[in-house]
Design a protein around this motif. Sequence first.
Motif, mmCIF file in Angstrom:
data_model
loop_
_atom_site.group_PDB
_atom_site.id
_atom_site.type_symbol
_atom_site.label_atom_id
_atom_site.label_comp_id
_atom_site.label_asym_id
_atom_site.label_seq_id
_atom_site.Cartn_x
_atom_site.Cartn_y
_atom_site.Cartn_z
ATOM 1 N N SER A 242 49.759 54.325 2.413
ATOM 2 C CA SER A 242 50.346 53.214 3.223
ATOM 3 C C SER A 242 49.896 54.061 4.707
ATOM 4 O O SER A 242 49.667 55.222 4.504
ATOM 5 C CB SER A 242 52.284 53.727 3.199
ATOM 6 O OG SER A 242 51.914 53.189 4.978
ATOM 7 N N GLY A 261 41.542 51.578 6.249
ATOM 8 C CA GLY A 261 41.587 50.556 5.048
ATOM 9 C C GLY A 261 40.354 50.062 4.957
ATOM 10 O O GLY A 261 39.999 50.396 3.397
ATOM 11 N N ARG A 271 46.624 48.867 -1.679
ATOM 12 C CA ARG A 271 47.540 49.345 -0.704
ATOM 13 C C ARG A 271 48.902 48.464 -0.815
ATOM 14 O O ARG A 271 48.639 47.153 -1.588
ATOM 15 C CB ARG A 271 47.122 48.109 0.934
ATOM 16 C CG ARG A 271 45.779 48.831 1.010
ATOM 17 C CD ARG A 271 45.713 50.903 1.672
ATOM 18 N NE ARG A 271 46.733 51.219 3.085
ATOM 19 C CZ ARG A 271 46.549 50.450 3.963
ATOM 20 N NH1 ARG A 271 45.132 50.133 4.380
ATOM 21 N NH2 ARG A 271 47.036 50.622 5.219
#
Length: 362
Positions: A242, A261, A271
């Motif tokens: 996270s 990301g 994720r």
Amino acid sequence: MPVSALDRTRNRVVATRYGAVAIRNGTVAVAAVCAAVLVGCGSQTDDASSIIRTTTNIAGAGVVGLERDTTRACPLPSAPDQPSGTRSVTHAAGVSEVPADPQRIVVLTTSALDATCALGLWERVVGAVTVDGERPQPDFLGTGVLKIPSVGTAAAPDLAKIAELRPDVIIGEQPSSAATFDALKAIAPTVLVGATGGWQAEFSAFAAGLDRRGAATTALENYRAEAAGTGTVIAAHQSQASVVRFTGDAVQVQGSDSFAGQVLADAGVQRPTAQRGASFDVTPADFDTRAEGDIIYVVLAGASGKEQGEQVMRSDEWKYLSAASDRRVFAVEDSVWHGDGLTAARALLIDLQKTLNGYVTD
């Protein structure tokens, strides 16, 4: 799915000499962080490459990047696509005739400075915009860039200072101030990139303005191989990471569209389900369902973000997260994890190597 409060007792992370053993639903998965992951770790001793051991923490989060080695952040100069003449470059603001192998470069964003570093051309930068904070440039780019003269901030570049530096080429992003494309191109050939297409496309666009398309292609290929190799070594597919950014005004979960990301995906890091789309703001009431993960990386944006982050990480809602109770929360550099360039991406991969299967000790 990420670990939940009900699973804490059977989803613990137990430190070993060689890495971390994740006990999930009764199944032991060894995430050994060493180059010999495919053949066993042998007699390798516990060191910084296997388990991070922090000497500083923020509200229980281990601080990452304090001893970052920047001596090799910028490689040797890359070769130009053509040694002389000019070339036509199409970019977000139009078409520019830029010189082959420019010698005097002005950069209008940190991402543009990152690109010159990644291509080995930072010593040709005669002027750069500066960032807020104690240093005029991000730490991960090293100390050499601190000598580059300032041409104002990214929000307000100083056209007079840029003109005084007599650049061969100006590179940056689409401006939102008086430094319009027309004003800039009156000083020197200018290449401005857009915000679409992701950081790799942006890097390639900067490289085109620097006559380094070929070098950029090779650099990105090497990065992708490095990211995949890093993911294999640290068994990235076994953990759901996270990423939460504190800005002072909001708590943002960084989704698959964020810079962090994208780099995590390149390394094969999983994720949490809630974070597999666009980034979003989150409230403490939703921490357990939208911010939870096997490991949590917290990004503190400036002094206000640090203050907010410390307050939130001392709250009951945060402490209830299994990653927090397991001491698997790491505070990372905003300039790296919320960055926008190849040099930042490589720095992020190093952070992953030292933390993904580790825990905070102090």
